[in-house]
Design an enzyme around this catalytic site. Structure first.
Site, PDB file in Angstrom:
ATOM      1  N   SER A 149     -11.346 -17.750 -17.344  1.00 44.92           N
ATOM      2  CA  SER A 149     -12.605 -17.149 -16.897  1.00 44.92           C
ATOM      3  C   SER A 149     -13.207 -16.416 -18.091  1.00 44.92           C
ATOM      4  CB  SER A 149     -12.333 -16.151 -15.770  1.00 44.92           C
ATOM      5  OG  SER A 149     -13.473 -15.348 -15.534  1.00 44.92           O
ATOM      6  N   TYR A 162      -7.359  -8.286 -13.700  1.00 42.18           N
ATOM      7  CA  TYR A 162      -7.857  -9.664 -13.615  1.00 42.18           C
ATOM      8  C   TYR A 162      -8.228 -10.181 -15.009  1.00 42.18           C
ATOM      9  CZ  TYR A 162     -10.662 -13.702 -12.194  1.00 42.18           C
ATOM     10  OH  TYR A 162     -11.166 -14.982 -12.051  1.00 42.18           O
TER      11      TYR A 162
HETATM   12  N1  NAP Z   1     -15.758 -17.879  -8.440  1.00 41.82           N
HETATM   13  C1  NAP Z   1     -15.918 -17.404  -9.656  1.00 41.82           C
HETATM   14  O1  NAP Z   1     -16.938 -16.754  -9.981  1.00 41.82           O
HETATM   15  C2  NAP Z   1     -14.879 -17.678 -10.715  1.00 41.82           C
HETATM   16  C3  NAP Z   1     -15.235 -17.524 -12.053  1.00 41.82           C
HETATM   17  C4  NAP Z   1     -14.290 -17.777 -13.046  1.00 41.82           C
HETATM   18  C5  NAP Z   1     -13.020 -18.213 -12.694  1.00 41.82           C
HETATM   19  N2  NAP Z   1     -12.689 -18.352 -11.379  1.00 41.82           N
HETATM   20  C6  NAP Z   1     -11.335 -18.830 -11.065  1.00 41.82           C
HETATM   21  O2  NAP Z   1     -11.460 -20.067 -10.381  1.00 41.82           O
HETATM   22  C7  NAP Z   1     -10.333 -20.246  -9.514  1.00 41.82           C
HETATM   23  C8  NAP Z   1     -10.822 -20.536  -8.105  1.00 41.82           C
HETATM   24  O3  NAP Z   1     -11.545 -19.406  -7.659  1.00 41.82           O
HETATM   25  P1  NAP Z   1     -12.598 -19.457  -6.451  1.00 41.82           P
HETATM   26  O4  NAP Z   1     -13.702 -18.570  -6.811  1.00 41.82           O
HETATM   27  O5  NAP Z   1     -12.847 -20.859  -6.062  1.00 41.82           O
HETATM   28  O6  NAP Z   1     -11.741 -18.673  -5.338  1.00 41.82           O
HETATM   29  P2  NAP Z   1     -11.271 -19.049  -3.873  1.00 41.82           P
HETATM   30  O7  NAP Z   1     -12.348 -19.737  -3.118  1.00 41.82           O
HETATM   31  O8  NAP Z   1     -10.653 -17.809  -3.316  1.00 41.82           O
HETATM   32  O9  NAP Z   1     -10.115 -20.131  -4.140  1.00 41.82           O
HETATM   33  C9  NAP Z   1      -8.842 -19.772  -4.520  1.00 41.82           C
HETATM   34  C10 NAP Z   1      -7.946 -20.959  -4.205  1.00 41.82           C
HETATM   35  O10 NAP Z   1      -6.618 -20.665  -4.676  1.00 41.82           O
HETATM   36  C11 NAP Z   1      -5.721 -20.913  -3.600  1.00 41.82           C
HETATM   37  N3  NAP Z   1      -4.574 -20.050  -3.739  1.00 41.82           N
HETATM   38  C12 NAP Z   1      -4.571 -18.689  -3.812  1.00 41.82           C
HETATM   39  N4  NAP Z   1      -3.304 -18.246  -3.908  1.00 41.82           N
HETATM   40  C13 NAP Z   1      -2.511 -19.345  -3.892  1.00 41.82           C
HETATM   41  C14 NAP Z   1      -1.118 -19.544  -3.950  1.00 41.82           C
HETATM   42  N5  NAP Z   1      -0.259 -18.512  -4.044  1.00 41.82           N
HETATM   43  N6  NAP Z   1      -0.630 -20.805  -3.917  1.00 41.82           N
HETATM   44  C15 NAP Z   1      -1.478 -21.848  -3.805  1.00 41.82           C
HETATM   45  N7  NAP Z   1      -2.808 -21.731  -3.759  1.00 41.82           N
HETATM   46  C16 NAP Z   1      -3.304 -20.491  -3.791  1.00 41.82           C
HETATM   47  C17 NAP Z   1      -6.509 -20.674  -2.328  1.00 41.82           C
HETATM   48  O11 NAP Z   1      -6.002 -21.439  -1.251  1.00 41.82           O
HETATM   49  P3  NAP Z   1      -5.001 -20.920  -0.105  1.00 41.82           P
HETATM   50  O12 NAP Z   1      -5.422 -19.529   0.233  1.00 41.82           O
HETATM   51  O13 NAP Z   1      -5.204 -21.926   0.994  1.00 41.82           O
HETATM   52  O14 NAP Z   1      -3.632 -20.993  -0.701  1.00 41.82           O
HETATM   53  C18 NAP Z   1      -7.855 -21.254  -2.724  1.00 41.82           C
HETATM   54  O15 NAP Z   1      -7.864 -22.654  -2.536  1.00 41.82           O
HETATM   55  C19 NAP Z   1      -9.509 -18.968  -9.630  1.00 41.82           C
HETATM   56  O16 NAP Z   1      -8.478 -19.166 -10.577  1.00 41.82           O
HETATM   57  C20 NAP Z   1     -10.519 -17.944 -10.139  1.00 41.82           C
HETATM   58  O17 NAP Z   1      -9.898 -16.885 -10.817  1.00 41.82           O
HETATM   59  C21 NAP Z   1     -13.580 -18.100 -10.383  1.00 41.82           C
END
Ligand code: NAP
Length: 265
Positions: A149, A162
């Site tokens: 990120s 984070y």
């Molecule tokens: N959204 C943003 O602005 C942004 C920006 C930069 C980077 N990111 C990164 O992108 C990635 C996805 O983020 P998102 O925004 O799409 O968030 P999100 O919608 O909360 O998705 C997170 C995903 O990770 C899974 N997960 C969480 N804990 C887990 C575990 N212990 N084992 C297996 N799966 C797990 C969740 O599924 P379950 O709960 O079903 O397990 C969900 O599918 C993350 O690494 C985040 O840090 C996000």
């Protein structure tokens, strides 16, 4: 746990395993990669959501299978990858996307917060490497993709843990790339800014719509490029911030960054 076969196996290129595929960016990447012809294996903890994603991929003519798995549990990850390879053939690519974080005021930061964020973002990704890399090395080909990120490029206010976890993910990917590239394994680190994965009352700075962000990341993944940092406006601001005197940069972050850490990013 069972592998849920939702489409016939016509897998020629080897499958792409995506962790955190039940919601948000992981779901978006899975749908976009499947639309472009990749055979995707969807991992996360919530099986019902994974099956909805797989069903929509299959309904659109794509190929997907589902395997529930908690990436923080090493034994679960090793078992899931072993089962996928035994039943569906070689894993060509792993996208270690599962992750996230939360805001913690610095005066309340605890080891437990740091452990929780490292466990899913960093150690979870390493479990996937442990599970997939031996087969990739034996075949002399493969692709590891890590979800960093832009928050890992600077210590964000109230998001120090984070930021630290995402900085660690980026360094992990870089180190592995140096070691593994000569052995036929490509490594990509994705470094998005804010991506709009759900409706929020307020837009976060330079937030990008999910579809645009996933298309951008999918291009990078399929081209096997080493890094993807976007949006350019935020990347440019970070470059300027990096050459500012530290006290000035900190003061600016304090003022403008507070909005930026109201949720993950
Ligand atoms: N959204 C943003 O602005 C942004 C920006 C930069 C980077 N990111 C990164 O992108 C990635 C996805 O983020 P998102 O925004 O799409 O968030 P999100 O919608 O909360 O998705 C997170 C995903 O990770 C899974 N997960 C969480 N804990 C887990 C575990 N212990 N084992 C297996 N799966 C797990 C969740 O599924 P379950 O709960 O079903 O397990 C969900 O599918 C993350 O690494 C985040 O840090 C996000």
């Amino acid at each position: 746990m069972q592998v849920h076969e939702l489409a016939p196996d016509q897998n020629q290129r080897g499958m792409t395993v995506i962790t955190g595929a039940s919601t948000g960016i992981g779901r978006g990447l899975a749908i976009e990669l499947a639309r472009r012809g990749e055979f995707v294996a969807l991992l996360a903890r919530r099986q019902n959501l994974l099956e909805e994603v797989a069903a929509s991929i299959c309904a659109a003519g794509g190929r997907a299978i589902v395997r529930p798995c908690d990436v923080t549990d090493r034994a679960q990850v090793l078992a899931a990858f072993e089962e996928l390879e035994r039943k569906r053939g070689p894993i060509e690519r792993v996208i270690a996307n599962a992750g996230g974080g939360y805001k913690v005021p610095s005066e309340r930061l605890s080891g437990a917060d740091v452990e929780a964020m490292l466990a899913v973002n960093l150690v979870g990704a390493v479990h996937c490497v442990e599970a997939a890399l031996p087969g990739m090395l034996a075949r002399g080909r493969g692709h590891l993709v890590f979800m960093g990120s832009l928050a890992g490029e600077v210590g964000l206010p109230q998001a120090a843990a984070y930021s630290a976890a995402k900085a660690a993910v980026a360094r992990l990917g870089e180190g592995l790339r140096v070691d593994l590239q000569p052995r036929g394994i490509d490594v990509t680190v994705l470094m998005p800014g804010f991506v709009r994965t759900r409706d929020r009352r307020k837009r976060r700075p330079f937030e990008m719509p999910l579809a645009r962000a996933t298309a951008r990341m999918t291009d990078t993944i399929l081209d096997r490029r080493p890094i993807c940092r976007f949006p350019w406006t935020l990347v440019a601001l970070l470059a300027v911030a990096a050459i500012l005197p530290t006290r000035l940069r900190d003061a600016l972050l304090r003022r403008t960054g507070k909005r930026a850490v109201r949720s993950r990013g």
